[in-house]
Design a protein around this motif. Structure first.
Motif, PDB file in Angstrom:
ATOM      1  N   ILE A 140      -3.294  -3.698   1.015  1.00  0.00           N
ATOM      2  CA  ILE A 140      -3.674  -1.766   0.845  1.00  0.00           C
ATOM      3  C   ILE A 140      -2.645  -1.362   1.930  1.00  0.00           C
ATOM      4  O   ILE A 140      -3.487  -1.266   3.175  1.00  0.00           O
ATOM      5  CB  ILE A 140      -4.462  -1.153   0.433  1.00  0.00           C
ATOM      6  CG1 ILE A 140      -4.970  -1.437  -1.107  1.00  0.00           C
ATOM      7  CG2 ILE A 140      -5.228   0.023   0.750  1.00  0.00           C
ATOM      8  CD1 ILE A 140      -6.748  -1.291  -0.750  1.00  0.00           C
ATOM      9  N   PRO A 141      -2.147  -0.748   2.265  1.00  0.00           N
ATOM     10  CA  PRO A 141      -1.242  -0.331   3.647  1.00  0.00           C
ATOM     11  C   PRO A 141      -1.954   0.715   4.131  1.00  0.00           C
ATOM     12  O   PRO A 141      -2.371   1.176   3.633  1.00  0.00           O
ATOM     13  CB  PRO A 141       0.256  -0.137   3.192  1.00  0.00           C
ATOM     14  CG  PRO A 141       0.009   0.425   1.623  1.00  0.00           C
ATOM     15  CD  PRO A 141      -1.100   0.031   0.895  1.00  0.00           C
ATOM     16  N   LYS A 142      -2.302   0.368   5.440  1.00  0.00           N
ATOM     17  CA  LYS A 142      -3.519   1.609   6.240  1.00  0.00           C
ATOM     18  C   LYS A 142      -2.457   3.662   6.079  1.00  0.00           C
ATOM     19  O   LYS A 142      -0.896   2.948   6.307  1.00  0.00           O
ATOM     20  CB  LYS A 142      -3.080   1.485   7.666  1.00  0.00           C
ATOM     21  CG  LYS A 142      -3.934  -0.196   8.058  1.00  0.00           C
ATOM     22  CD  LYS A 142      -4.421  -0.556   9.362  1.00  0.00           C
ATOM     23  CE  LYS A 142      -4.671  -1.717   9.816  1.00  0.00           C
ATOM     24  NZ  LYS A 142      -5.156  -1.730  10.952  1.00  0.00           N
ATOM     25  N   GLN A 143      -2.916   4.172   6.369  1.00  0.00           N
ATOM     26  CA  GLN A 143      -2.921   5.847   6.402  1.00  0.00           C
ATOM     27  C   GLN A 143      -2.340   5.781   7.547  1.00  0.00           C
ATOM     28  O   GLN A 143      -2.624   5.508   8.295  1.00  0.00           O
ATOM     29  CB  GLN A 143      -3.922   6.336   5.415  1.00  0.00           C
ATOM     30  CG  GLN A 143      -4.386   5.709   4.375  1.00  0.00           C
ATOM     31  CD  GLN A 143      -3.819   6.501   3.391  1.00  0.00           C
ATOM     32  OE1 GLN A 143      -3.029   7.156   3.005  1.00  0.00           O
ATOM     33  NE2 GLN A 143      -3.573   5.290   1.822  1.00  0.00           N
ATOM     34  N   LYS A 144      -1.160   6.397   7.256  1.00  0.00           N
ATOM     35  CA  LYS A 144      -0.294   6.525   8.470  1.00  0.00           C
ATOM     36  C   LYS A 144      -0.761   8.359   9.056  1.00  0.00           C
ATOM     37  O   LYS A 144      -1.158   9.250   8.521  1.00  0.00           O
ATOM     38  CB  LYS A 144       0.845   7.121   8.611  1.00  0.00           C
ATOM     39  CG  LYS A 144       1.615   5.660   8.710  1.00  0.00           C
ATOM     40  CD  LYS A 144       3.065   5.612   8.155  1.00  0.00           C
ATOM     41  CE  LYS A 144       3.717   4.496   8.287  1.00  0.00           C
ATOM     42  NZ  LYS A 144       5.086   3.728   8.400  1.00  0.00           N
TER      43      LYS A 144
END
Length: 144
Positions: A140-144
Motif C-alpha cells: 500500500i503506497p504511502k499517501q502523498k
C-alpha cells in the motif's frame, strides 16, 4: 407448496427458505446437443437468483451434473488440505477449481476447452495463475 417456508442451509453457511418442492424439466448440453432432463424434488426458493436447489434425493437423476460438482468439491478440498488452509477459504478454493477445470478439462470437441465451446472464442492461457495457498504480500503506497 408448503404450509410454512422450510429452512435450507447452503454450503457456505447461509440460510434460505423454500416455499415448495416439485419436479421440473431442464436441458443440459451433452456432446454439443441439448438434451431434456427431468429433475425431481427441486426446492423452490423465491427471490433467489439461483431459484433451484436440488435435494439429496435427486442425486441419481442428476448423475452427470452431480459428478461434475463432486469433481470440483474434491479439487477444492484437496487444495485446502494440501496447503493446510482453513475451511473459511472453501468458497475461494471452489471458485479456483471451477475456473481451472473450465479452461483445462478435455471435451468432446477435440482441442477445445469448455470455455471455448461456451463462449465461442479462444480461452486465455493459464500462465497468469499462481499456486493456490501461496504466501503473498501486497504493498500500500504511502499517501502523498
Amino acid at each position: 407448496m408448503f404450509d410454512a417456508p422450510r429452512s435450507l442451509r447452503l454450503g457456505d453457511g447461509r440460510c434460505m427458505y423454500a416455499k415448495g418442492i416439485g419436479d421440473i424439466q431442464v436441458e443440459i448440453l451433452v456432446k454439443g446437443k441439448w438434451n431434456p432432463v427431468p429433475l425431481t424434488n427441486v426446492w423452490y426458493v423465491p427471490g433467489s437468483r439461483q431459484n433451484l436447489f436440488s435435494s439429496g434425493a435427486a442425486l441419481k437423476q442428476n448423475g452427470v451434473i452431480e459428478r461434475e460438482n463432486r469433481i470440483i468439491m474434491e479439487a477444492a478440498g484437496t487444495v485446502l488440505h494440501a496447503k493446510d488452509l482453513p475451511e473459511k477459504l472453501w468458497a475461494e478454493a471452489v471458485n479456483t477449481a471451477a475456473y481451472v477445470l473450465n479452461r483445462t478439462r478435455p471435451t468432446p470437441e477435440a482441442g477445445k476447452s469448455p470455455y471455448e465451446i461456451w463462449f465461442k472464442r479462444k480461452s486465455s492461457s493459464v500462465d497468469h495463475l499462481k499456486i493456490f495457498g501461496s504466501e503473498c504480500f501486497f504493498h500500500i503506497p504511502k499517501q502523498k
